[in-house]
Design a protein around this motif. Sequence first.
Motif, short mmCIF file in Angstrom:
data_model
loop_
_atom_site.label_atom_id
_atom_site.label_comp_id
_atom_site.label_asym_id
_atom_site.label_seq_id
_atom_site.Cartn_x
_atom_site.Cartn_y
_atom_site.Cartn_z
N UNK A 143 16.32 48.30 35.15
CA UNK A 143 16.85 48.26 36.52
C UNK A 143 17.32 46.86 36.88
N UNK A 144 16.51 45.85 36.57
CA UNK A 144 16.89 44.47 36.87
C UNK A 144 18.13 44.05 36.08
N UNK A 145 18.19 44.42 34.81
CA UNK A 145 19.34 44.07 33.97
C UNK A 145 20.62 44.65 34.58
N UNK A 146 20.57 45.93 34.95
CA UNK A 146 21.75 46.57 35.53
C UNK A 146 22.11 45.94 36.87
N UNK A 147 21.12 45.75 37.74
CA UNK A 147 21.41 45.16 39.06
C UNK A 147 21.94 43.74 38.94
N UNK A 148 21.36 42.94 38.05
CA UNK A 148 21.83 41.56 37.87
C UNK A 148 23.28 41.52 37.41
N UNK A 149 23.64 42.41 36.50
CA UNK A 149 25.01 42.41 35.97
C UNK A 149 26.01 42.99 36.97
N UNK A 150 25.63 44.06 37.67
CA UNK A 150 26.57 44.63 38.64
C UNK A 150 26.80 43.66 39.80
N UNK A 151 25.78 42.86 40.12
CA UNK A 151 25.91 41.88 41.21
C UNK A 151 26.60 40.61 40.73
N UNK A 152 26.29 40.16 39.52
CA UNK A 152 26.76 38.86 39.05
C UNK A 152 28.11 38.84 38.36
N UNK A 153 28.63 40.00 37.98
CA UNK A 153 29.92 40.05 37.27
C UNK A 153 30.99 40.67 38.15
N UNK A 154 32.23 40.39 37.82
CA UNK A 154 33.33 41.10 38.48
C UNK A 154 33.27 42.56 38.04
N UNK A 155 33.96 43.42 38.75
CA UNK A 155 33.97 44.84 38.40
C UNK A 155 34.47 45.06 36.98
N UNK A 156 35.51 44.32 36.60
CA UNK A 156 36.07 44.46 35.26
C UNK A 156 35.07 43.98 34.20
N UNK A 157 34.46 42.82 34.43
CA UNK A 157 33.49 42.29 33.47
C UNK A 157 32.27 43.21 33.37
N UNK A 177 27.07 48.11 26.27
CA UNK A 177 25.63 48.31 26.16
C UNK A 177 25.14 49.71 26.54
N UNK A 178 25.89 50.41 27.38
CA UNK A 178 25.45 51.72 27.88
C UNK A 178 26.62 52.72 27.85
N UNK A 179 27.33 52.76 26.75
CA UNK A 179 28.53 53.60 26.67
C UNK A 179 28.22 55.09 26.84
N UNK A 180 26.98 55.50 26.50
CA UNK A 180 26.62 56.91 26.63
C UNK A 180 26.74 57.40 28.07
N UNK A 181 26.61 56.50 29.04
CA UNK A 181 26.74 56.91 30.45
C UNK A 181 28.09 57.57 30.70
N UNK A 232 33.15 46.25 31.28
CA UNK A 232 33.16 45.90 29.85
C UNK A 232 31.73 45.80 29.32
N UNK A 233 30.85 45.18 30.09
CA UNK A 233 29.45 45.04 29.69
C UNK A 233 28.78 46.41 29.59
N UNK A 234 29.05 47.27 30.58
CA UNK A 234 28.47 48.61 30.61
C UNK A 234 28.95 49.43 29.41
#
Length: 196
Positions: free
Chosen positions: A140-154, A162-166, A157-159
């Motif tokens: 949860x923290x990893x996802x929240x940190x990245x969604x908050x700290x990165x641009x939508x595009x970045x 790391x979580x392509x199955x979604x 790309x990260x998602x």
Amino acid sequence: MLPTFVLDLFRENYKPDITKDFLNELEEKADYLEIPKGEILFTDKDPRKTFLIISGSLVQFVITPQGEEKAIMFHTESFLPFSGNTFFGVEESSVHHFARVNEDIKVVVIPYDFVVGAVTKYPFFAQKVYLKTLLYIQTLNRLQNHVTGLTSLAFLEWLLEHYSFLFQRFQSKDIASFMGITPTWLSNLKLKVHKK
């Protein structure tokens, strides 16, 4: 009453530490449900329960004071398989929570009281619950940190990295909602990613 195959899954998952007493108590207090896609699995108004996904998936949502639904987490049988209103602090909340079945789902429904009691009675269960809770918080923290700290595009790309199955199991509109963007904007971002 739990089906034999569910008890066998617990035996396999918790071996060699699982006890007959634990299984008997689980069988007596837990339930097994099969729920079709689109149904609401639980809300924050329901009695407190934990759900263990055997197969299928669900999306957790908050409902804002304006009535808007926003996706906050995804769950499958292999990605954060535990969910439930046990994790909500409804007393201080200004939003409501619910979970909608994303794919036909098979779940074990475990009452909150059983979990609390079993943690003190069965050390092997307490250890598993502790480790699963740590994993849940870390994810949860990893996802929240990245969604908050990165641009939508970045973040996209990260998602995807790391979580392509979604993207194979969940609807784009729910992923867009989780990202805080529109489905159209998500489609545009996907095009940009594929052009790179």
